[in-house]
Design an enzyme around this catalytic site. Structure first.
Site, PDB file in Angstrom:
ATOM      1  N   THR A 242      43.169  29.393  26.432  1.00 41.72           N
ATOM      2  CA  THR A 242      43.248  28.385  27.493  1.00 41.72           C
ATOM      3  C   THR A 242      41.870  28.128  28.095  1.00 41.72           C
ATOM      4  OG1 THR A 242      43.809  30.098  29.110  1.00 41.72           O
ATOM      5  CG2 THR A 242      45.626  28.972  28.018  1.00 41.72           C
ATOM      6  N   ASP A 269      49.524  38.094  35.877  1.00 48.55           N
ATOM      7  CA  ASP A 269      50.769  37.525  36.392  1.00 48.55           C
ATOM      8  C   ASP A 269      50.703  36.010  36.550  1.00 48.55           C
ATOM      9  OD1 ASP A 269      52.234  39.929  36.606  1.00 48.55           O
ATOM     10  OD2 ASP A 269      51.167  40.446  38.443  1.00 48.55           O
ATOM     11  N   GLY A 270      49.545  35.482  36.923  1.00 48.71           N
ATOM     12  CA  GLY A 270      49.420  34.030  37.049  1.00 48.71           C
ATOM     13  C   GLY A 270      49.593  33.333  35.717  1.00 48.71           C
ATOM     14  N   GLU A 274      52.721  30.774  34.546  1.00 51.52           N
ATOM     15  CA  GLU A 274      52.505  29.429  34.011  1.00 51.52           C
ATOM     16  C   GLU A 274      53.224  29.226  32.684  1.00 51.52           C
ATOM     17  OE1 GLU A 274      48.850  26.709  32.238  1.00 51.52           O
ATOM     18  OE2 GLU A 274      48.412  28.245  33.745  1.00 51.52           O
ATOM     19  N   ARG A 381      37.663  40.715  45.740  1.00 51.38           N
ATOM     20  CA  ARG A 381      38.261  39.565  46.422  1.00 51.38           C
ATOM     21  C   ARG A 381      39.635  39.907  46.972  1.00 51.38           C
ATOM     22  NH1 ARG A 381      38.022  36.114  42.356  1.00 51.38           N
ATOM     23  NH2 ARG A 381      40.156  36.349  41.637  1.00 51.38           N
TER      24      ARG A 381
END
Length: 589
Positions: A242, A269-270, A274, A381
């Protein structure tokens, strides 16, 4: 070369791919010498009562005629007993010769014991075996010189199988050494025919790899650890790396899914969210469902395999029991399938997306703040966002309605039967909607247990993968210290819900309507660092509310309607209760 008749087209095709390679290994010699050798062999007669010593390959060659005749008989009939031998021969395994027997269910080998002068065996032979249901590949074994790409000296066959230890699967191999081309051909064909009989195992997969997942190691993980296993299992993998967010979704909406037997996602997980959403959305498009209305969705056409390559991998841990790449790959290769419940998220009568879990309030604002600081490394983050949100903890004023699961006569909540795919709109459980409102620090809605290394018991330990319900967890307004204690309980054996401000429900549907929005991300001034969380929430002029759906940020403009759909998606994996990894403590709390 002798080639016994075959009824299966798949067997002929499997051997034809390696037949040329086998022929290349035969020793080159003049035809005259070969003919003389054959005539000499015919004149040789066995001496009655005589004994001889031979190596394993020589024994196999001399016994080949009886073995092949036996195989021909088996080809002409249908086996009704899984323990009935199909083919038998002698192979060298390790440093010893073994009597190897192939049946419809297993491969068994027994060491050949030397005889004493009295004719008795020196010791009791120990039998070993491997079940064919655990074997996923068979290959021709050759010795090649450095730089040689094809051909080589035939050594025998190698069986590849998976072995289980708890929830962990690991690949192993058995070397069956024999120098006879005819012998190896016969065994190769029989093994291929039996392995092709496991129809639940996929042979063609669509693979999506997110190269930016976690430490940007997803592509390396796939190429080094997963792709070689797929090749051993003769799986044709169509790879797509991707390039942007939504790339996998667009590919799934346009590609021909009919030529695949499954879809694989390598990422966090994201990425999984998707691909799962893309599979389910494609199923609704193919079925002609109107996604701009409240509808009953249809199941996805293909199963989804998940190779963990993210930071938490909640979905992978829930279905595999651990974050282990080889375990995930072997579940896909062996065709282990587990149906799971999926949630649909709708707003104003329009479908927003499908997902497994969602968090509103603290979880949503922490993710939104982390997304604004993507210039930082992922782990830093995430911890920075958690610290910032805890420092400026604010509640959300919400009105919440939910449809609880129908209670039984003894007062307990009845779990939906596995295999029942009744939707919320299609069932008349006699239940009524319940409504509550107030200030909430966090609201979690989860259709799966959400296991991970930081929550080994799961974020929702009371739900299962396919029990037809969701776990609704409400953390009402409280002090910052109590909320931190609640969060830290997830990483321990103590009950994280044993607080007066935490409420849990088993539900089938939820409607959540925020009244105000606390703009937590902008509350970073020094004056507010010591403010108590019980203060009145700040009203924001922004018209959207952040939701954390499977680690992906969703901005919802108003009320959100969440429903559970039993067994809407099938994953490659098994139903496991608890992750077996050692807990990883979060340094920020």
């Amino acid at each position: 070369m002798f080639e016994s008749p075959r009824k299966s087209i798949n067997v002929r095709r499997a051997w034809s791919e390696s037949q040329e390679e086998l022929h290349e290994t035969q020793p080159v010699s003049p035809v005259e010498k070969s003919d003389r050798a054959k005539k000499k062999k015919k004149k040789r007669k066995p001496q009655p009562g005589g004994k001889r010593s031979a190596s394993a390959p020589q024994l196999s060659t001399e016994a080949l005629s009886d073995t092949v005749c036996f195989a021909n008989v088996q080809d002409e009939c249908t086996l009704t007993n899984n323990d009935e031998p199909i083919v038998r021969g002698i192979f060298q395994i390790g440093k010893r010769s073994h009597d190897v027997v192939l049946t419809a269910s297993r491969v068994t080998w027994t060491p050949i014991q030397p005889e004493t002068p009295t004719g008795d065996a020196s010791s009791q032979a120990k039998e070993a075996f491997v079940e064919l249901k655990d074997v996923f590949g068979v290959k021709v074994k050759r010795r090649r010189s450095v730089g040689q790409q094809s051909g080589g000296t035939l050594l025998g066959l190698t069986l590849f199988y998976c072995k289980r230890k708890g929830s962990k699967l690991k690949d192993h191999e058995i070397h069956l050494n024999n120098l006879s081309v005819d012998h190896c051909e016969t065994w190769f064909k029989h093994l291929k025919a039996l392995l092709n009989g496991f129809h639940q195992r996929p042979k063609s997969l669509k693979v999506f790899v997110n190269p930016m997942s976690h430490k940007k190691e997803a592509l390396r993980i796939y190429m080094d650890e997963v792709a070689p296993l797929f090749k051993l299992a003769d799986i044709d993998a169509d790879l797509t790396v991707t390039e942007r967010k939504g790339h996998a979704l667009s590919v799934l909406q346009e590609c021909l899914l009919e030529k695949y037997e499954g879809v694989v996602c390598v990422g966090g997980d994201g990425s999984v969210a998707e691909v799962a959403h893309g599979l389910l959305l494609r199923a609704q498009m193919d079925a002609g469902r109107d996604t701009d209305s409240i509808f009953t969705p249809v199941q996805a056409a293909l199963p989804l395999g998940i190779i963990p390559a993210g930071s938490t991998d909640i979905v992978a841990c829930s279905v595999h029991g651990r974050r282990h790449v080889v375990t995930a790959a072997l579940h896909i290769i062996m065709g282990h399938r587990q149906p799971v419940d999926v949630c649909s998220f709708s707003s104003l009568g329009r479908l927003l997306r499908f997902g497994f879990s969602a968090m509103f309030g603290f979880g949503g604002h922490a993710l939104a703040f982390a997304e604004r600081n993507r210039w930082m490394p992922p782990s830093q983050r995430r911890e920075f966002a958690l610290i910032k949100m805890l420092a400026h903890l604010k509640p959300e004023d919400c009105e919440l309605s939910f449809l609880p699961l129908k209670p039984t006569s003894d007062g307990t909540q009845e779990q939906r039967k596995m295999g029942s795919r009744k939707d919320v709109r299609d069932t008349d459980d006699g239940g009524s909607w319940q409504t509550t409102q107030g200030l909430f620090l966090n609201i979690s809605i989860m259709a799966i247990p959400c296991l991970c290394s930081m929550a080994p018991r799961g974020l929702a330990p009371n739900t299962r993968l396919n029990n037809g319900s969701m776990a609704l967890i409400l953390a009402r307004n409280t002090s910052r210290s109590d909320f931190v204690k609640h969060l830290k309980r997830y990483n321990s054996v103590n009950n994280q819900f044993s607080f007066s401000f935490v409420e849990t429900y088993t539900v089938m549907a939820v409607k959540l309507r925020p009244k105000t929005q606390g703009n937590w991300a902008d509350e970073v001034s020094e004056d507010n660092e010591e403010s108590d969380s019980k203060s009145v929430p700040i009203i924001s002029s922004e018209g959207s509310y952040p939701w954390n759906i499977d680690g992906d940020l969703l901005e919802a403009p108003s009320e959100l309607y969440i429903r559970v759909h039993p067994e809407l998606l099938t994953l490659f994996g098994e139903n496991l209760e608890e992750a077996e990894e050692s807990p990883i403590k979060c340094s920020c709390i």
